[in-house]
Structure formats: C-alpha cells, structure tokens
Enzyme design. Structure first.
Site, PDB file in Angstrom:
ATOM      1  N   GLU A 293       0.809  -1.221   0.000  1.00 52.05           N
ATOM      2  CA  GLU A 293       0.000   0.000   0.000  1.00 52.05           C
ATOM      3  C   GLU A 293       0.843   1.271   0.000  1.00 52.05           C
ATOM      4  O   GLU A 293       0.542   2.220  -0.720  1.00 52.05           O
ATOM      5  CB  GLU A 293      -0.961   0.011   1.197  1.00 52.05           C
TER       6      GLU A 293
ATOM      7  N   HIS B 264     -10.119  -4.501  11.078  1.00 55.39           N
ATOM      8  CA  HIS B 264     -10.775  -4.281   9.785  1.00 55.39           C
ATOM      9  C   HIS B 264     -12.038  -3.439   9.894  1.00 55.39           C
ATOM     10  O   HIS B 264     -12.931  -3.543   9.067  1.00 55.39           O
ATOM     11  CB  HIS B 264     -11.140  -5.615   9.140  1.00 55.39           C
TER      12      HIS B 264
END
Ligand code: TPP
Ligand code: MG
Lengths: 330, 356
Positions: free
Chosen positions: A61, A130
């Site tokens: 990322e 998450h």
C-alpha cells in the site's frame, strides 16, 4: 434521464466514463484486474482497458500509493483502490506527508490529481483491525479533500468530480451498501463537493450524518414521525472537507435542534465538528444542546451482539432526538 | 549451519520431548500422530466452512486446507516456552499448540466461551499460555512483532525461539523488509532467534507470486538481509519436520534468524466468501490436490504398515467426534455478555475510558 443502478455499478460507471474521456486516468490496486476487484467494483475493466491502465499491484500500500502520487505529479490521474480503508494506514505516510502537502511546500509548482477510493466503515463482523471510519482522520489534514457519498447517484456524480479535481481526494465508500439500488443520472452528472443534501425535509429536529449512517437517520426519522409525531429533517453531509456549513446552519435555524450521528468514535470526530459549527453560527437559534451519537470507545469487537452494541442504532438516534425535544425516550 | 536437506527415515524427530502439552493427542508413535493432527485440522477447517455457509460464522474466514503439513511440520519442533506468531490463517497454529477445538470454534461462532471471548474472531486467535502470540489481520503487520519477540527472548536470557509464519503475499509489504533487515542485524550479535516460515501457497488472494514480484525465489529474498535460508516441499510433512527440527536447533543455538520457504498450496478458496477463483484453473487445483499432504502421508503410512484401513477409519471417526463436539459446544454457548464490550480496552484499573 435516470436509471436504477447499484452503488457498485454507479461507481464503475463513473470510472468507465472517465477512463473513456481521459487517457491519463488509470486504476491501481490489489486484485482489481484479473480478479475483478474483491468487491467487484472494477469487474470487467481489465479485459476492456488492459494491464497498463488497470494495474494489479502487490500488497504494498505504501509503495503503490506513493507511486500514484508521483504519477499524478507528472499529470496522470490515478484512481487507487484501497481494498478497504483499513489498509490505508500503511499508505497514510504517503497520503499525509506527500499527497496532502507537496503542492504547498513546492510553492504551488506541482499538483496531485489523485483519487484514493474504497469501502469505509464496519458492520459485518470484521473486528478490530478491519473496522474503521476514517473521515475525521483524513479530514484533519489540509490539502486533502474528503467525501463520503451514500446514494448511488452521489457515488457516481462525486466520483466524476473526484477524478477531475486537481487535488488528492479521499473517497470513502459505504461498503456495506455496494449492493443497494437507486436512481442514477445518466452521462455526465457530476455532483459538486462541499454541498450537503437534504435527504428528508422536516421541521422539528435536524439529524446530521454521512455515509451509511444516513440510512439509519432516515429510519429513525420514520420512527419519530410514527411514534411521536415529530418531523425530523435529515442532512446527508456527502462532503466532509470541504464542508457545507450553510445547509447545516439554515436547517438548525429552522428546527432549533440537532443530532449529529457518526459510526466512528465520539472523541475528536466529525460530530464534534458539527456541534461546534452549530454553536458558533446558530447559537441563538438552539432550543437544546446538540446531541452526538457515536460508536462505543472500543476497538470493534467480533461477536455479533457486541458489534451491534458498539455502533449507533436507529433507537439511539431517535432517543437523542427525543432528548432535544424533551420528550420521553423509548 | 544446519545439515543438508534430507529426509530422516522415521521423521518423528524428538516429537515427544519437543511438543508443548497439547490436548491434541501427540503421545505415542510419531507419524501416526502427525497424521491424526493433520486430519483434525482439516476436519476442523471443513466444519468452519460449513459454519460460514450456514451463517453461524461471520466476518472473514480463512482456512488452511492443503497447507496442513506446514504448520504441523514446523510446530513439531516447538518447545515449551517458544513463541508462535502468524497472520489471519491461524486456526491450525492454535489447535496444534493445544487450544481446545471447542474454544476455537466458539470464537468463530462469536461466543463468550471463545478463545478470546468472542472479541477477535477467526483472524485473531491468541493462546499466550500455549505460546500463540496471535493471529493478525493486516498483511505483513505482525512480522516486526515476531522479530521483537525474538529479541526479547534473548534479552531475557532464555533459549526460546519465535516461529514467525508469513505468507508469500506479505513479502511485498514494507513491514517485511524492515523487519527482516532488523532480524539480520540483531542476529549478527546472536540476539534474534527468529525462525521465519514462509507459507508459500502460491497466491495472495487472487494474485500469483509471478504477478507480484519479479524475483520469485522467496527464500532468496532473505539473502538481502544476511539471513540464511532454504526451501522445503511443504506437502511432505516428513521433509518439513526434518527442516523444522534442524532450523529450530540452529536458531536456538546461535540466536540468529533463519528462513524456510515452504512450497505449498491453498486448495480452498482464499476466504470463505470467495468462490470465483478467476485467477486459477481447475486443472491447476486438481494437480496440486494429487499431492495433498494428508493424502501423501496416508499413502505412506498404509504402505509401510504403520496404518491399516481399520486404524484409519478409527482416527477419522474419533476426529469427527471431536470436531462435532466442538461445533455443538460452540453452538450451545452463550454470546458474550454485553459488559464485555467495555473490558480489555486498557490494562490497569480503568479498562474503558468513555461513557456507556
Ligand atoms: C495491508 C493489507 N492489505 C490487504 C489486505 C487484504 N488481504 C487479506 S489476505 C491478503 C492476501 C495475503 O496473501 P499471503 O500473504 O500470501 O497470505 P495467504 O492468504 O495466501 O495465506 C490480502 C491482500 C490486508 N489484510 N492487509
Ligand atoms: Mg499466499
């Protein structure tokens, strides 16, 4: 002309529109190509546009977001998919330290026309690592624009605006609503940033939210109408930065009461900002303190019952509205 | 330096002495127990898939089907006091280290009797008492933690080691490279007894190793950080056990990190909700299935007479019963008490700082 589409299709439509219109637009992200995207937003685009424009990236990322910033600085217009915003912490150094600021510290010599998009928020038992709503985090940094559309029409219209914006745009999608349908304007129906949407008109109290929580407020408004005869107005902020102070203040001047709702944690959140703006600009109109409805101050739990208890509910919103009206909570 | 990679004949290198006190029957005769353990893991994972399909298990679910020989093989070299850390594909590690299947299943069912009280779910199994320092959900995020744990083990004067499991996909992440560099550096002083175990199951979600890096020799990536490394056939549990024992001994003796790339295959889909599999062919999956680690071991044990059909059925029956009981326990357990929402946020007296 409008057509009924899912949130997912609306997003894809906007990206296809821009891919066709502007060759400098490319898509990047994990599993967006061959796999079709883990949320199927980019399904079919790899076959249509090929690997140079629909770029599958490794699980890097920080690397690919930084590279996208570099591309943007040379005039490309990358749309980066964060598989979910939870993974953007790895890219946050690039987003905050480079994308947000390079225009300023280069004395205006460069610009970063970049969109970073992906699903934001929780609600499907993904637990602590998450489940995040990051609008306040990214909304904090000057140089970034932050939007959070909830209707399919806004998903498309704001994506068009995002791609054309010469600045980095944090595009927070209501992931839990990818499958929901709505009327979507055809062709070029760009929706401007910095304009809130009145999702429901009312006279007695204003419920303010964005993203998935707008649906919650709509349901709470129905309950208030049925059970208490209260007419609630619902404002969908749509855009967190820039922020539409006018629509908010005008509504409160009319209703004299406000409830700010967010999925994220209460402290230092968007709802706090909403409350501050109201007291600064509509203090004399208020008939009750502004209420905030937020998530419990805990990392998101897994168990279904705990998760439900950790997030704002329709009941919590309706009760907050009742408090502003000094009527009994239910 | 560990000896060359060769299969020891009976493969059960010091199994009894090295295994922590697991509840999963490991006493007795070596390979048959390993077989039983792998069957137990497989049966557990299949029960999880079923639970997910019926909506009893929520969130993300990642199973280990096809990769059993890796965890089973490496954990055969686990000694009490060692630590294990891994990502979200963590059920086998918990089970093999000795967590009760019923508590693991209850966790996945989101129950208060779960391994972490229903707070973490499938991706976050912890069993600190038995050595499991957790399952983590952010790809690559746990790798630096494992390196730090290894340092702490030497710093605190023990001869324990950390088994650090990581996926092929996680090696594209910066956290891996930073942590590996640290491990190599600290290892020069004998201060990083970290055994890196790459579970190379050929894919990170839908992206093959070939489509993720130009340098597909994953073991060799450790060369860049001064960490010795080798590869092993991750479908052959005996081969894995041999390497595991040798590598663990080496790490324990020297305090230096070591890396093993285990070549394996995830025959199940990445996550339970991912059915499309557009990224690979059925033929490819079938080909790997020919080398299923449980099938390979079963064949060997039947051939050399350590098992016969009757014993095989007995093991399968007992395992099924164990897992059926776990499912029943999970199903019948209560959800966590709502008050649990507010515990464990902070250590110390005030566990929650906010309003309820
Ligand atoms: C930082 C980050 N990015 C993306 C994801 C989404 N994701 C979950 S698992 C996975 C694939 C990881 O592959 P690998 O490391 O090979 O492990 P495997 O699942 O194959 O065991 C991805 C991309 C994530 N959890 N964290
Ligand atoms: Mg993998």
């Amino acid at each position: 002309m409008a057509e009924t589409k899912t949130y997912r299709e609306a997003l894809r439509d906007a990206m296809v529109h821009e891919l066709d219109r502007d060759e400098s637009v490319v898509l990047m992200g994990e599993d967006i190509g061959v796999y079709g995207g883990t949320h199927l937003i980019t399904d079919g685009l790899y076959d249509e546009y090929g690997p140079k424009r629909i770029m599958d990236t490794p699980i890097s990322e920080g690397g690919f977001t930084g590279a996208a910033i570099g591309m943007a600085m040379l005039g490309m217009r990358p749309i980066v998919e964060m598989m979910t915003w939870n993974f953007s912490f790895l890219a946050s150094d690039q987003i905050i330290q480079n994308a947000a600021k390079v225009r300023y510290f280069s004395g205006g010599q460069v610009e970063v026309p970049l969109v970073i998009r992906g699903p934001n928020g929780g609600g499907v038992q993904l637990s602590a690592q998450h489940t995040h709503s990051l609008e306040n985090l990214y909304g904090h940094f000057p140089g970034l624009k932050v939007v959070s559309p909830v209707t399919p029409n806004d998903a498309k219209g704001m994506m068009l605006t995002a791609v054309r914006d010469p600045n980095p745009v944090i595009f927070l999608e209501a992931g839990a609503l990818y499958g929901t349908k709505g009327e979507v304007g055809e062709g070029d129906n760009a929706v401007p940033f910095g304009k809130a949407r009145i999702a429901r008109e009312g006279t007695d109290v204003t419920l303010i939210a964005y993203g998935r929580q707008v649906s919650l407020c709509m349901r709470a408004a129905d309950a208030l109408e049925e059970e208490d005869g209260v007419s609630a107005e619902v404002i969908d902020l749509r855009s967190i930065r820039p922020f539409d102070e006018d629509t908010l203040v005008k509504s409160v001047e009319k209703t004299h009461r406000a409830v700010a709702v967010q999925e994220q944690w209460k402290w230092f959140g968007v709802a706090s900002e909403v409350a501050a703006i109201i007291q600064e600009q509509a203090f004399d109109y208020l008939d009750a303190p502004v209420q905030r409805v937020s998530g419990a101050e805990v990392p998101a739990p897994y168990a279904r019952n705990l998760e439900l208890a950790a997030f704002p509910s329709e009941k919590m919103v309706a009760n907050a509205a009742r408090r502003t009206l000094y009527i009994e909570e239910k | 330096m560990p000896a060359e990679n060769g299969n020891s004949e009976n493969g059960d290198v010091g199994r009894e002495e090295t295994r922590g006190e697991g509840t999963v029957a490991t006493s007795g005769n070596g390979l048959v127990d390993v077989y039983r353990e792998m069957v137990m893991v497989r049966t557990f994972e299949e029960a999880c898939q079923k639970g997910f399909r019926s909506g009893k298990i929520g969130g993300y679910l990642h199973v280990y089907i096809g990769e059993e020989a890796v965890a089973s093989g490496f954990l055969s070299a686990f000694k009490e006091g060692d630590r294990v850390i891994t990502a979200y594909r963590d059920h086998p590690h918990a089970l093999i280290l000795g967590a009760e299947p019923k508590n693991v299943m209850a966790e996945l069912y989101g129950k208060g009797t779960g391994l972490v009280k229903g707070k973490g779910g499938s991706m976050h199994l912890f069993d600190v008492e038995n050595g499991l320092m957790g399952g983590y959900g952010i790809v690559g995020g746990h790798i630096p933690l494992g390196v730090g744990m290894a340092y702490a083990q030497r710093y605190q004067g023990s001869d324990h080691i950390t088994q650090l499991y990581l996926g092929d996909g996680s090696m594209s992440n910066g956290a891996f490279h930073e942590a590996a560099n640290l491990a190599g550096l600290w290892g020069k002083e004998g201060l990083c007894p970290c055994l890196f175990i790459v579970e190379n199951n050929q894919y990170g979600m839908g992206t093959s190793v070939e489509r993720t890096t130009a340098m597909t020799d994953l073991a060799a990536k450790f060369d860049a950080y001064g960490i010795e490394n080798e590869k092993v056939d991750g479908m052959d549990v005996e081969a894995v056990m041999e390497v595991a024992q040798r590598a663990a001994d080496h790490v324990r003796e020297t305090g230096k990190p070591y890396a093993v790339e285990a070549l394996t295959y995830r025959t199940a889909s990445h996550g339970a909700a991912d059915f499309m599999e557009k990224y690979r062919t059925k033929d490819e999956v079938d080909e790997w299935r020919q080398r299923d680690p449980i099938g390979l071991l079963e064949k060997k044990l039947l051939e050399n007479g350590e098992l016969d059909e009757e014993k095989l059925e007995e093991i399968k029956g007992e395992t099924k019963e164990l897992i059926d009981d776990a499912v029943k326990f999970a199903d019948e357990s209560d959800q966590p008490d709502i008050s649990e929402l507010y515990t464990d946020v902070y250590a110390g007296e005030d566990e929650y700082l906010g309003e309820k």
